[in-house]
Write a protein that holds these residues in place. Structure first.
Motif, PDB file in Angstrom:
ATOM      1  N   LEU A 120       0.713  -0.327 -19.098  1.00 20.11           N
ATOM      2  CA  LEU A 120       1.824   0.418 -19.247  1.00 20.11           C
ATOM      3  C   LEU A 120       1.764   0.931 -20.040  1.00 20.11           C
ATOM      4  O   LEU A 120       2.994   2.537 -19.721  1.00 20.11           O
ATOM      5  N   HIS A 121       2.122   0.123 -20.970  1.00 24.84           N
ATOM      6  CA  HIS A 121       2.613   1.347 -21.787  1.00 24.84           C
ATOM      7  C   HIS A 121       1.339   2.434 -22.378  1.00 24.84           C
ATOM      8  O   HIS A 121       1.742   3.981 -22.698  1.00 24.84           O
ATOM      9  N   ILE A 122      -0.016   2.228 -22.204  1.00 20.95           N
ATOM     10  CA  ILE A 122      -0.531   3.619 -21.519  1.00 20.95           C
ATOM     11  C   ILE A 122      -0.223   4.332 -20.433  1.00 20.95           C
ATOM     12  O   ILE A 122      -0.829   5.410 -21.463  1.00 20.95           O
ATOM     13  N   LEU A 123      -0.051   4.702 -19.866  1.00 22.26           N
ATOM     14  CA  LEU A 123       0.278   5.860 -18.912  1.00 22.26           C
ATOM     15  C   LEU A 123       1.878   5.959 -19.078  1.00 22.26           C
ATOM     16  O   LEU A 123       2.272   7.212 -19.378  1.00 22.26           O
ATOM     17  N   HIS A 124       2.918   5.180 -20.396  1.00 18.04           N
ATOM     18  CA  HIS A 124       3.992   5.634 -20.723  1.00 18.04           C
ATOM     19  C   HIS A 124       3.491   6.856 -21.716  1.00 18.04           C
ATOM     20  O   HIS A 124       4.053   8.295 -21.756  1.00 18.04           O
ATOM     21  N   ASP A 125       2.530   7.063 -22.738  1.00 18.07           N
ATOM     22  CA  ASP A 125       2.064   7.486 -23.743  1.00 18.07           C
ATOM     23  C   ASP A 125       0.756   8.689 -23.385  1.00 18.07           C
ATOM     24  O   ASP A 125       1.225   9.371 -23.416  1.00 18.07           O
ATOM     25  N   LEU A 126       0.064   8.265 -22.089  1.00 16.72           N
ATOM     26  CA  LEU A 126      -0.114   9.379 -21.810  1.00 16.72           C
ATOM     27  C   LEU A 126       0.573  10.655 -21.345  1.00 16.72           C
ATOM     28  O   LEU A 126       0.139  11.716 -20.613  1.00 16.72           O
TER      29      LEU A 126
ATOM     30  N   GLU B  74       0.846  13.012 -23.794  1.00 17.54           N
ATOM     31  CA  GLU B  74       0.036  14.297 -24.265  1.00 17.54           C
ATOM     32  C   GLU B  74      -0.988  13.274 -24.000  1.00 17.54           C
ATOM     33  O   GLU B  74      -1.269  12.413 -23.504  1.00 17.54           O
ATOM     34  N   SER B  75      -2.009  14.250 -23.589  1.00  8.62           N
ATOM     35  CA  SER B  75      -3.472  13.852 -23.365  1.00  8.62           C
ATOM     36  C   SER B  75      -4.028  13.144 -24.398  1.00  8.62           C
ATOM     37  O   SER B  75      -3.862  13.796 -25.686  1.00  8.62           O
TER      38      SER B  75
ATOM     39  N   GLY C 109      -7.055   6.109  -9.602  1.00 11.89           N
ATOM     40  CA  GLY C 109      -6.720   7.563  -9.699  1.00 11.89           C
ATOM     41  C   GLY C 109      -5.593   7.684 -10.389  1.00 11.89           C
ATOM     42  O   GLY C 109      -4.756   8.837 -10.019  1.00 11.89           O
ATOM     43  N   LEU C 110      -5.101   6.944 -11.482  1.00 19.54           N
ATOM     44  CA  LEU C 110      -3.817   6.947 -11.871  1.00 19.54           C
ATOM     45  C   LEU C 110      -3.846   8.069 -13.452  1.00 19.54           C
ATOM     46  O   LEU C 110      -2.775   8.192 -14.008  1.00 19.54           O
ATOM     47  N   VAL C 111      -5.201   8.496 -14.286  1.00 18.98           N
ATOM     48  CA  VAL C 111      -5.741   8.775 -14.857  1.00 18.98           C
ATOM     49  C   VAL C 111      -5.947  10.453 -14.293  1.00 18.98           C
ATOM     50  O   VAL C 111      -7.005   9.961 -13.886  1.00 18.98           O
ATOM     51  N   HIS C 112      -6.156  11.387 -15.805  1.00 21.85           N
ATOM     52  CA  HIS C 112      -7.059  12.441 -15.347  1.00 21.85           C
ATOM     53  C   HIS C 112      -7.508  12.358 -16.518  1.00 21.85           C
ATOM     54  O   HIS C 112      -7.364  12.034 -17.647  1.00 21.85           O
ATOM     55  N   ILE C 113      -9.256  12.940 -16.703  1.00 22.17           N
ATOM     56  CA  ILE C 113      -9.779  12.714 -17.310  1.00 22.17           C
ATOM     57  C   ILE C 113     -10.822  14.357 -17.575  1.00 22.17           C
ATOM     58  O   ILE C 113     -11.120  14.925 -16.697  1.00 22.17           O
ATOM     59  N   THR C 114     -10.392  14.522 -19.090  1.00 19.71           N
ATOM     60  CA  THR C 114     -11.141  15.848 -19.240  1.00 19.71           C
ATOM     61  C   THR C 114     -13.234  15.779 -19.937  1.00 19.71           C
ATOM     62  O   THR C 114     -12.415  14.551 -21.001  1.00 19.71           O
ATOM     63  N   LEU C 115     -13.623  15.837 -19.126  1.00 20.21           N
ATOM     64  CA  LEU C 115     -15.307  15.665 -20.127  1.00 20.21           C
ATOM     65  C   LEU C 115     -15.647  16.447 -20.702  1.00 20.21           C
ATOM     66  O   LEU C 115     -15.734  17.887 -21.028  1.00 20.21           O
TER      67      LEU C 115
ATOM     68  N   SER D  19      -5.059  12.270 -19.256  1.00 20.29           N
ATOM     69  CA  SER D  19      -3.374  12.022 -19.574  1.00 20.29           C
ATOM     70  C   SER D  19      -3.851  11.319 -17.740  1.00 20.29           C
ATOM     71  O   SER D  19      -4.502  10.356 -17.140  1.00 20.29           O
ATOM     72  N   LEU D  20      -1.970  11.604 -18.339  1.00 19.44           N
ATOM     73  CA  LEU D  20      -1.408  11.040 -16.424  1.00 19.44           C
ATOM     74  C   LEU D  20      -1.284  11.902 -15.545  1.00 19.44           C
ATOM     75  O   LEU D  20      -1.729  12.882 -15.326  1.00 19.44           O
ATOM     76  N   ARG D  21      -2.115  10.905 -13.928  1.00 21.04           N
ATOM     77  CA  ARG D  21      -1.633  11.713 -12.788  1.00 21.04           C
ATOM     78  C   ARG D  21      -0.046  11.695 -12.423  1.00 21.04           C
ATOM     79  O   ARG D  21      -0.205  10.777 -11.477  1.00 21.04           O
ATOM     80  N   ALA D  22       0.473  12.459 -12.579  1.00 18.86           N
ATOM     81  CA  ALA D  22       1.931  12.239 -12.058  1.00 18.86           C
ATOM     82  C   ALA D  22       2.516  12.394 -11.170  1.00 18.86           C
ATOM     83  O   ALA D  22       2.663  10.822 -10.462  1.00 18.86           O
ATOM     84  N   GLY D  23       1.767  13.186 -10.255  1.00 22.64           N
ATOM     85  CA  GLY D  23       1.188  13.611  -9.059  1.00 22.64           C
ATOM     86  C   GLY D  23       0.916  12.373  -8.219  1.00 22.64           C
ATOM     87  O   GLY D  23       1.423  11.667  -7.689  1.00 22.64           O
ATOM     88  N   ALA D  24      -0.431  11.142  -8.495  1.00 25.67           N
ATOM     89  CA  ALA D  24      -0.724   9.857  -8.099  1.00 25.67           C
ATOM     90  C   ALA D  24       0.132   8.554  -7.810  1.00 25.67           C
ATOM     91  O   ALA D  24       0.199   7.985  -7.551  1.00 25.67           O
TER      92      ALA D  24
END
Length: 348
Positions: free
Chosen positions: A274-280, A283-284, A312-318, A327-332
């Protein structure tokens, strides 16, 4: 933007299923069930497959080069016709195995002893792949390189046995899913710009920074979902295996209960995540940056991020340098809340 090319074949899922069955927790699969499937093989063939997976990347380049229809029978026929000593190097072709490791395998095949630096390179390679690098494992891998024909023959026999005891029936079961998956993806490709299409197909991974070729091959995978396999297969082509299995459908044929909601709620039922999602959400961040914020070891943070990725709760940029930024996938997250309300009868 790269040109899209579509491909499909059950051989992709043959190798994807082996990866999943040997690393079930990374893919949200019950370890006990995966161990039960592996136990159908004789011990010697189990060990052969485990060693192969510790050394070989998933052979994207080799599979892409197979003649159509790229099914398992075709793959086994090609391996059968390949000289046993050459099978390992053919499967290891591609960018995923570092050149120094391929060079070491060739050196071992010529009965030349590895030097200290080469052993360190091998340990580092295995560690990056999350594999054991104890002396016994290293000795077995050195033996593989020194006796490539013996290992090539043993690997083919183990692959045939795995196909007979498990994947032959599975191949027939997943074929309709692959067909439906590629048709759905093609329809989306006609409606969405390429970045949005790839984010949808990968469940939130921005892969374009890693695509340096003019063509991108998209391949549906039932067993790989929800994670992906990505690699350069030629100077012209990069291949992406994307998941085509629905989130609520189990890989286990007899286990038809929806799993996505339970898995996601379990992922959220942890204060660190939950803390990780809060921080994401603010910002990414990279895993290293998160580790510093949380005062945790980087491997621990990566473990939590992998669980969030499965849902599927986070977005990843390679990024081009190989770094992963989350970053957080707010829509998911919003969709998860709605699914929970719908299941509980609060939302129609």
């Amino acid at each position: 933007m790269p040109e899209l090319i579509w491909d499909m074949g059950t051989v992709y899922d043959l190798f994807a299923s082996l990866v999943v069955l040997h690393h079930p927790a990374n893919f949200g699969l019950r370890p006990a069930w995966a161990a039960g499937v592996r136990s159908r093989l004789p011990a010697a063939q189990r060990e052969t497959l485990e060693l192969a997976l510790s050394l070989l990347p998933i052979p994207l380049q080799w599979m892409q080069a197979l003649p159509a229809p790229r099914d398992v029978s075709t793959a086994l026929e090609v391996l059968e016709k390949t000289p046993p000593a050459q099978r390992l190097m053919d499967l290891a072709a591609g960018d995923d195995m570092p050149a120094e490791i391929r060079a070491l395998l060739r050196k071992l095949s010529l009965a030349e002893k590895p030097v200290l630096q080469e052993m360190d390179d091998l340990r580092a390679y295995l560690q990056r792949r999350g594999k054991s690098f104890d002396p016994d494992t290293l000795k077995k891998i050195i033996d593989i390189g020194a006796h490539p024909a013996e290992f090539g023959e043993a690997f083919l026999m183990a692959l045939k046995a795995y196909y007979q005891v498990f994947f032959r029936e599975e191949e027939a079961r997943l074929q309709p899913h692959l067909t439906a998956g590629i048709e759905k993806a093609k329809k989306l490709a006609a409606e969405l710009p390429l970045p949005a299409l790839l984010e949808h197909l990968t469940g939130g991974v921005e892969v374009l920074p890693r695509v340096k070729t003019p063509k991108l091959v998209l391949v549906p995978s039932y067993w790989g979902a929800p994670l992906i396999f990505l690699g350069k297969v030629s100077a012209e082509r990069t291949l992406l295996m994307f998941g085509c299995r629905s989130e609520d459908e189990s890989r286990i044929p007899a286990d038809q209960a929806p799993k996505a909601l339970v898995r996601s709620l379990k992922a959220l039922a942890d204060p660190t995540r939950l803390h990780i999602l809060h921080d994401l959400g603010e910002e990414s961040l990279t895993p290293t940056e998160l580790a510093r914020r949380l005062r945790l070891r980087a491997p621990t943070v990566v473990h939590h991020l992998n669980l969030l990725r499965l849902c599927g709760l986070v977005h990843i940029t390679l990024e081009a340098d190989g770094e992963k930024r989350y970053s957080l996938r707010a829509g998911a997250l919003q969709a998860l809340l709605q699914d929970t309300q719908r299941y509980l009868g609060i939302l129609n």
